[in-house]
Scaffold this motif. Sequence first.
Motif, PDB file in Angstrom:
ATOM      1  N   SER A   1       0.847  -1.192   0.000  1.00  0.00           N
ATOM      2  CA  SER A   1       0.000   0.000   0.000  1.00  0.00           C
ATOM      3  C   SER A   1       0.883   1.242   0.000  1.00  0.00           C
ATOM      4  CB  SER A   1      -0.912   0.026   1.232  1.00  0.00           C
ATOM      5  OG  SER A   1      -1.784  -1.092   1.228  1.00  0.00           O
TER       6      SER A   1
ATOM      7  N   LEU B   1       0.022   8.711  -7.579  1.00  0.00           N
ATOM      8  CA  LEU B   1      -0.948   7.659  -7.307  1.00  0.00           C
ATOM      9  C   LEU B   1      -0.985   7.247  -5.849  1.00  0.00           C
ATOM     10  CD1 LEU B   1       0.092   5.417 -10.339  1.00  0.00           C
ATOM     11  CD2 LEU B   1      -1.866   6.975 -10.255  1.00  0.00           C
TER      12      LEU B   1
ATOM     13  N   GLY C   1      -2.843   3.767  -3.507  1.00  0.00           N
ATOM     14  CA  GLY C   1      -3.597   2.520  -3.615  1.00  0.00           C
ATOM     15  C   GLY C   1      -2.724   1.330  -3.250  1.00  0.00           C
TER      16      GLY C   1
ATOM     17  N   ASP D   1      -4.480  -1.700  -7.880  1.00  0.00           N
ATOM     18  CA  ASP D   1      -5.714  -1.026  -7.485  1.00  0.00           C
ATOM     19  C   ASP D   1      -5.321   0.383  -7.051  1.00  0.00           C
ATOM     20  OD1 ASP D   1      -8.228  -0.273  -6.746  1.00  0.00           O
ATOM     21  OD2 ASP D   1      -8.347  -1.558  -4.968  1.00  0.00           O
ATOM     22  N   LEU D   2      -5.163   1.265  -8.030  1.00  0.00           N
ATOM     23  CA  LEU D   2      -4.613   2.595  -7.793  1.00  0.00           C
ATOM     24  C   LEU D   2      -5.500   3.673  -8.418  1.00  0.00           C
ATOM     25  CD1 LEU D   2      -0.984   1.665  -8.882  1.00  0.00           C
ATOM     26  CD2 LEU D   2      -1.626   2.211  -6.539  1.00  0.00           C
ATOM     27  N   SER D   3      -5.379   4.884  -7.905  1.00  0.00           N
ATOM     28  CA  SER D   3      -6.033   6.045  -8.496  1.00  0.00           C
ATOM     29  C   SER D   3      -5.181   7.267  -8.181  1.00  0.00           C
ATOM     30  CB  SER D   3      -7.459   6.222  -7.956  1.00  0.00           C
ATOM     31  OG  SER D   3      -7.448   6.361  -6.549  1.00  0.00           O
TER      32      SER D   3
ATOM     33  N   THR E   1      -9.105   7.858 -12.809  1.00  0.00           N
ATOM     34  CA  THR E   1     -10.193   7.214 -12.081  1.00  0.00           C
ATOM     35  C   THR E   1      -9.737   5.897 -11.481  1.00  0.00           C
ATOM     36  OG1 THR E   1     -11.759   8.199 -13.618  1.00  0.00           O
ATOM     37  CG2 THR E   1     -12.565   6.388 -12.264  1.00  0.00           C
ATOM     38  N   HIS E   2      -8.952   5.139 -12.250  1.00  0.00           N
ATOM     39  CA  HIS E   2      -8.502   3.839 -11.744  1.00  0.00           C
ATOM     40  C   HIS E   2      -7.383   3.294 -12.614  1.00  0.00           C
ATOM     41  CE1 HIS E   2      -8.940  -0.626 -10.874  1.00  0.00           C
ATOM     42  NE2 HIS E   2      -8.816  -0.098  -9.679  1.00  0.00           N
ATOM     43  N   ILE E   3      -6.432   2.621 -11.985  1.00  0.00           N
ATOM     44  CA  ILE E   3      -5.458   1.799 -12.697  1.00  0.00           C
ATOM     45  C   ILE E   3      -5.639   0.378 -12.190  1.00  0.00           C
ATOM     46  CG2 ILE E   3      -3.036   1.286 -13.135  1.00  0.00           C
ATOM     47  CD1 ILE E   3      -2.375   4.177 -12.898  1.00  0.00           C
ATOM     48  N   GLY E   4      -6.030  -0.510 -13.091  1.00  0.00           N
ATOM     49  CA  GLY E   4      -6.194  -1.916 -12.754  1.00  0.00           C
ATOM     50  C   GLY E   4      -5.210  -2.751 -13.540  1.00  0.00           C
TER      51      GLY E   4
ATOM     52  N   VAL F   1      -7.610   4.114 -16.592  1.00  0.00           N
ATOM     53  CA  VAL F   1      -8.924   4.712 -16.846  1.00  0.00           C
ATOM     54  C   VAL F   1      -8.858   6.173 -16.417  1.00  0.00           C
ATOM     55  CG1 VAL F   1     -11.391   4.640 -16.357  1.00  0.00           C
ATOM     56  CG2 VAL F   1     -10.088   2.510 -16.442  1.00  0.00           C
TER      57      VAL F   1
ATOM     58  N   ASP G   1     -10.391  10.224 -16.188  1.00  0.00           N
ATOM     59  CA  ASP G   1     -11.642  10.943 -16.011  1.00  0.00           C
ATOM     60  C   ASP G   1     -12.059  11.564 -17.350  1.00  0.00           C
ATOM     61  OD1 ASP G   1     -12.997  13.770 -15.422  1.00  0.00           O
ATOM     62  OD2 ASP G   1     -13.472  12.434 -13.754  1.00  0.00           O
TER      63      ASP G   1
END
Length: 213
Positions: free
Chosen positions: A94, A109, A111, A121-123, A150-153, A162, A164
Amino acid sequence: VAALSGRTDLSGVLGASGQLTAKGAGVETLNGRGRIEIRPGRIKGFSLTKQVMGSLAALPALALAAKGKDLSKYEQDEFSYLTADYTIRNGVVSTDNLELAYKDATAYLHGSVGLADRALDLSGKVVLTKAADSELAGTSRAKERTIPITHIGGTYDSPRLVLDQRALSAVAGAYLGDERIIKKLDKKLGPGAGEAIQGVLDGLLGGSKQKER
């Protein structure tokens, strides 16, 4: 990094400090905290700047190619540095301050990253440099452009970014000159009018595309 992990998807010169404990042989038993730095490095096949520019170019309103913009220079997958202070609990890393910097963009970032499954699992946000902004906007009056992430998967060797869409659309509009039009509409019709009209147009474009599908 490659020497320690036995993989070449993520490579670079690693510097690390901290304290780790393990209850067993697997990475899922690791706990601890510290700091990691990779300067420079490479995520094979992934470029933060290319992801952002690709998203901009994919917007219907943005015709970078028509404006003579060459995006190939943003495709390099080497990054300048990756840094983070981290905490590990049961094999999950984390962080609140991960930074991933490429030549023309830096991601900030927070997450988690799984050590066993490499899951992300980051933003946060990505900031385009003034140099990139100047080239894409075609003006010397450049500024740093911030786009929320919005998100990094996906996994750390195959990230899925992803952005915004509202912020992305605003940046695309600025590169097309729509920003000036919006300001004129705001001045004539009142604050927010230009943005509202753009929203209607975006909706119509989106509706048309859905019908075509």
